[in-house]
Each structure stands twice: as structure tokens, then as C-alpha cells.
Design an enzyme around this catalytic site. Structure first.
Site, PDB file in Angstrom:
ATOM      1  N   CYS A   1      -1.138 -77.256  -9.812  1.00  0.00           N
ATOM      2  CA  CYS A   1      -1.698 -78.180  -8.813  1.00  0.00           C
ATOM      3  C   CYS A   1      -1.030 -78.004  -7.451  1.00  0.00           C
ATOM      4  CB  CYS A   1      -1.556 -79.617  -9.283  1.00  0.00           C
ATOM      5  SG  CYS A   1      -1.493 -79.778 -11.063  1.00  0.00           S
TER       6      CYS A   1
ATOM      7  N   HIS B   1      -9.085 -84.699  -6.845  1.00  0.00           N
ATOM      8  CA  HIS B   1      -8.019 -83.725  -7.061  1.00  0.00           C
ATOM      9  C   HIS B   1      -8.566 -82.410  -7.615  1.00  0.00           C
ATOM     10  CE1 HIS B   1      -4.240 -81.931  -7.874  1.00  0.00           C
ATOM     11  NE2 HIS B   1      -3.994 -82.455  -9.050  1.00  0.00           N
TER      12      HIS B   1
ATOM     13  N   CYS C   1      -5.145 -92.624 -12.983  1.00  0.00           N
ATOM     14  CA  CYS C   1      -5.256 -91.167 -13.059  1.00  0.00           C
ATOM     15  C   CYS C   1      -6.201 -90.630 -11.983  1.00  0.00           C
ATOM     16  CB  CYS C   1      -5.813 -90.738 -14.412  1.00  0.00           C
ATOM     17  SG  CYS C   1      -4.951 -91.447 -15.822  1.00  0.00           S
ATOM     18  N   SER C   2      -5.832 -89.473 -11.408  1.00  0.00           N
ATOM     19  CA  SER C   2      -6.750 -88.813 -10.479  1.00  0.00           C
ATOM     20  C   SER C   2      -7.892 -88.214 -11.295  1.00  0.00           C
ATOM     21  CB  SER C   2      -6.017 -87.743  -9.680  1.00  0.00           C
ATOM     22  OG  SER C   2      -5.401 -86.822 -10.544  1.00  0.00           O
TER      23      SER C   2
ATOM     24  N   LYS D   1      -5.906 -89.704  -6.005  1.00  0.00           N
ATOM     25  CA  LYS D   1      -6.564 -90.743  -6.797  1.00  0.00           C
ATOM     26  C   LYS D   1      -7.978 -91.044  -6.308  1.00  0.00           C
ATOM     27  CE  LYS D   1      -7.457 -94.016  -9.562  1.00  0.00           C
ATOM     28  NZ  LYS D   1      -8.854 -93.596  -9.449  1.00  0.00           N
TER      29      LYS D   1
END
Ligand SMILES: [Zn+2]
Lengths: 130, 388
Positions: free
Chosen positions: B87, B336, B210-211, B332
Site C-alpha cells: 500500500c 484506498h 476499514c477503508s 477511509k
């Protein structure tokens, strides 16, 4: 996972065989062939772990990858082994009773299955020590 | 070393872009960045492309060449390089572009990031993302990405006693900001209840901690500062670029809820720019999970270890607060697309420093920071950007 990829880790996964550095005394699980402290001066030998430890932190997994979804909800934890290293593992227990600081010991268990006809993976999980 | 400036930015809308292909989205972002800098493709000397896992998400590798090809740049045979660090791929692609220009090796360089994540089902994307952690010794034991961050959260809560409501405020704040960002995947505000009553994923993290899984691409163009005025009236100077690594597995860390790579990269960046946290007007941090933002603002030094929950609940990280965090909506709310996130963060800071961030503008912004994490903290890239 292919049979060969799994088979390479059999002694470690089945019997908790890791390594230790005889130069500084540090233990490694999963095994390392290179000591991060002593580097080239480190003398690495095999070490069988006792399989006893303490829960450092944990979670209860409700949404898992496909191979593990039949286990949900399950306790996933980081356990600090008595010899020093920390590992990620599952604790076989009632998730509602999981606690940080819990004493645990290793047991041999089925970990996952690669679909209907794939290989079955076995390895080490932990259970609480009464 | 030469001073480096950002002269152009471009970003697609983030979201589930089922109608667009991988190629469509990066071409869109690249074209926007070129138009923003008033450049033509022939002026580009090199490209760096952040991408985590096109091989798993769309079955395509060799992304550097693919992107140069579909961006119409094969005529000049420019060097085009894929950069991968889970990421943090985008943040590292930006860093490579900056290093190339700073060294004098290249002049006009594109740093892009792209990920197309919705072409596979959720089981496959969960499994693919697990590749950012230790596949053999975390993934094999049934660890998921939310599960690893959930263990960080429980360690943090155990040590510092943050409340569930304080943690949820991260998501509430980021959705508020996302609602003011036209490219964000989620553009609606949410309440505390939305977070604390959403589906449990890995205790204590719920769905709204969570994203999301996102498609998107972003591109920025960097050039020597001395040439920047040829292209733009508002060049944004790169004041620092820093990168750090740590153990791939969370269980090998010194402290489960401190990302030592963030601490190291942050310190290196502040040292390089001769600045402190007090000089930063806003920061884009890697909030792949709500707990990640809590750790990030502490590890970068914006508040003391153990206090970020209260700091957030008190509104200090909101627009108008002491240090606005994730004005874009963060991972978020903005979304992402893993390889693109680090570049999108740079785009947001550049907009803030140009004064073109619209309803989420931080008044008088002069210096901003980005923080991009790979895995659970095995790679971190930090950048500081400033108005010239
Ligand atoms: Zn040693």
C-alpha cells in the site's frame, strides 16, 4: 498453496522447530538463518520450542479469507513464546473468554483446506492453560 | 542535489469503476496531470508507477511498459519503472521520481499510482491484500489485514485505554472531509452510531473502521525547481522525502502499537526539511483502518503516545483544529486503491498549498505532509511539501 511450498515448512509447522543463535542466545520462530544482532558472527542451530507462551494481543476474526471462513468467529493472537520470539497463531477457545496475558500451550491442529479436493494443511494452534 | 517541485497533479474519481479498465483509469489520471502542468507527452523524460498487485487483481504484470505504452509515450522510448511496496507503492513511486530529478539524471518525471481492485471478488481481494503481510507465518495462520490491525487496536486499547467512541471519531471526521471532496468514493457524512453499530469484521474493528476496496489512479509531475516556473505559477517544493522499513510480520515488532518505521521516516523527513511538527499545516496519513490514523499521528509526533483518541475526539485533527488530518477524507472516505493512495495524498497536499481545496481548504496553508504505509508498517514513506 502447492504441496512443495507447504512441505518445506513441515518440521516447523508440525513440531515448532525453529532456530537459535549460539553467539547471543536469541531464539527464532519462524526460523531464521541469519541473526539480525550478530549478523555474520552468529552461529545458528536448530531449536525445538516448548510451545508455551503468553497472549500479547488478539482479535476475534468475523470476516475471513475463504479457506478459513468455516472457522469464524475464531481467535487470532500474537503469542510470546517462553524462549522469547512472538508468533501469530490461532487460539482454540470460546472467543468471549479470550484475554491479553492469558497463558497458552501449543496443540497440533488442522489449519485450512485448499477447496474440496485440495491438500489439507496441518500445523500448530494454541489452547489456554487451565 | 537539485531542488524539486511538483508542477502538475491529476486524480480520477475514486470508487467502484466497473465501466473502466486498468488502462482507462491511469490514462485519465496521467492526462489530467499533463493538462494541469500544461505539458505535452514528448516533454516527459521518465515515469515511475506505484502498483501493488495488478498481477493478482487483473492478471497483468509488466505495468511500467504498459503504462508508458497506453499513455502514448513509446515513441520516445522513455524509461518507465514499476515500484512495489504494497500500500506504500505510490509513496515510493513519488520518492523515486523526486530522487531522479534531484540527482540531475532526469528533468520532467511522472510519478503515478494505480490499482483496479474490483475486478475480483471480495475473497480474492482479501487474500491478495494479505500478501502485504507475512504470507507464510501470518496469512497461513488465518490472519487477515483487518485482523492484524485489530490486534494493533487491542494492544493499544489495553495499554492506553482509548474508548470505542474515540476510535470511531476517526471515521466520522474522515467521512465529513470526504463529503467535501469531489473525487472521494464516499461523499456522505456518517454518525458515531454508523461506525459503532456496523458489521463486526475483526474485533474491535467494524466495517466503518476499514477503508474500502477501490479503483483509482493518480499522477503527479515533478521537475527541477529552477525550471518549474516554465510550467506553473504555483510550483510546490518538495522539502523532504524519507523512507523506512521494519519487520514484515507484526509479531516481530518491538512494540505492537508503535510503527517504528513511521517514527524513523518522520524523524528523517523533519531533519531533512529542518522543520518540526509545529510547522506542518495539515497532514495526509495512512488510515487504512481507524486505529492506523491514531498510531500515525502519535508516531509522527503530532500528539503524545496514548493521547490520539482524546486528541481526535476533541476535534484537534478536524478542519479548523490544531492539525487537520486527512482533509481528503483519507483512505477511509476517499477510498484506498492501494498503489494509488500515496500519489493521491501528494495531490491533496498540493491542492491545499495552492489554495484550491475548495470546501476543505485549510486557511493559509504553507507546509503539508504525507504519510504512506505498506503492510502493517514494514514500509513507510513520508514527504513534506511547501509553498515556494
Ligand atoms: Zn545472535
Amino acid at each position: 498453496m502447492t504441496v512443495a511450498r507447504f512441505w518445506r515448512h513441515l518440521p516447523q509447522r508440525y513440531n515448532m522447530v525453529g532456530t537459535k543463535c549460539e553467539t547471543c542466545g536469541r531464539h527464532f520462530f519462524p526460523p531464521r538463518t541469519f541473526c539480525p544482532d550478530c549478523r555474520r558472527a552468529g552461529k545458528i542451530v536448530e531449536h525445538k520450542f516448548k510451545g508455551e507462551g503468553t497472549v500479547v494481543t488478539f482479535t476475534v476474526i468475523h470476516t475471513a479469507a475463504e479457506q478459513y471462513s468455516m472457522l469464524t468467529p475464531y481467535v487470532l493472537a500474537i503469542v510470546k513464546l517462553e524462549e522469547g520470539p512472538q508468533i501469530t497463531t490461532q487460539i482454540v477457545m470460546d472467543p468471549a473468554k479470550a484475554k491479553i496475558g492469558m497463558k497458552v500451550k501449543s496443540v497440533f491442529r488442522k489449519i485450512a483446506t485448499d477447496g474440496e479436493s485440495g491438500i489439507i494443511h496441518y500445523g500448530t494452534k494454541f489452547v489456554p492453560v487451565e | 542535489m537539485r531542488d524539486v517541485a511538483v508542477i502538475g497533479i491529476g486524480c480520477t474519481k475514486f470508487g467502484e469503476k466497473w465501466e473502466s479498465s486498468f488502462r482507462d483509469i491511469f490514462v485519465e489520471a496521467g492526462a489530467l496531470a499533463l493538462a494541469d502542468a500544461g505539458l505535452s507527452g514528448e516533454q516527459i523524460d521518465a515515469m515511475y508507477v506505484g502498483n501493488m498487485s495488478a498481477g493478482r487483481f487483473i492478471g497483468q504484470e509488466h505495468i511500467g511498459a504498459l503504462i508508458a505504452d497506453y499513455a502514448g509515450m513509446t515513441g520516445k522510448h522513455i524509461p518507465s519503472t514499476r515500484v512495489e511496496a504494497a500500500c506504500a507503492s505510490g509513496g515510493l513511486a513519488f520518492r523515486q521520481a523526486v530522487i531522479a530529478v534531484a540527482s540531475g539524471m532526469e528533468d520532467i518525471v511522472v510519478a503515478a499510482g494505480v490499482e483496479k481492485m474490483t475486478d475480483v471478488g471480495s475473497d480474492e481481494s482479501t487474500d491478495t491484500l494479505t500478501g502485504a503481510a507475512d504470507r507464510e507465518w501470518e496469512g497461513f495462520m488465518g490472519a487477515t489485514f483487518p485482523g492484524l490491525y485489530a490486534m494493533i487496536a487491542n494492544d493499544y486499547i489495553h495499554k492506553y485505554g482509548m474508548t470505542r467512541e474515540q476510535l470511531a471519531q476517526v471515521a466520522v471526521k474522515n467521512h465529513y472531509n470526504g463529503a467535501r471532496n469531489p473525487i472521494a468514493q464516499f461523499q456522505s457524512e456518517i454518525s458515531l452510531d454508523t461506525v459503532t453499530k456496523s458489521t463486526m469484521v475483526a474485533e474491535p474493528l467494524r466495517l466503518f473502521d476499514c477503508s474500502p476496496v477501490t479503483d483509482g489512479a493518480a499522477a503527479v509531475i515533478v521537475a527541477p525547481l529552477e525550471r518549474a516556473k516554465e510550467f506553473t505559477d504555483t510550483p510546490i517544493k518538495v522539502l523532504a522525502t524519507a523512507q523506512a522499513s521494519d519487520t514484515i510480520a507484526l509479531h516481530d515488532r518491538r512494540d505492537i502499537s508503535t510503527l517504528d518505521a513511521t517514527v524513523a521516516a518522520g524523524q528523517r523527513a523533519f531533519k531533512m526539511a529542518h522543520l518540526t511538527t509545529k510547522d506542518i499545516d495539515m497532514v495526509e496519513v495512512h488510515d487504512c483502518f481507524s486505529i492506523a490514523e491514531i498510531c500515525a499521528i502519535e508516531d509522527l509526533g503530532f500528539c503524545k503516545k496514548g493521547t490520539a483518541g482524546k486528541f481526535t475526539a476533541d476535534g484537534e485533527t478536524a478542519l479548523g483544529g490544531k492539525i487537520p488530518v486527512n482533509t481528503s477524507g483519507g483512505l477511509k472516505a476517499c477510498g484506498h486503491p492501494v498503489g494509488a493512495t500515496g500519489i493521491k495524498q501528494v495531490c491533496e497536499i498540493v491542492q491545499q498549498l495552492r489554495g484550491t481545496a475548495g470546501k476543505r481548504q485549510v486557511d493559509g496553508a504553507k507546509i503539508g505532509m504525507t504519510h504512506n504505509v505498506g503492510g502493517t508498517g514494514a514500509t513507510v514513506a513520508v514527504h513534506i511539501l511547501g509553498r515556494v
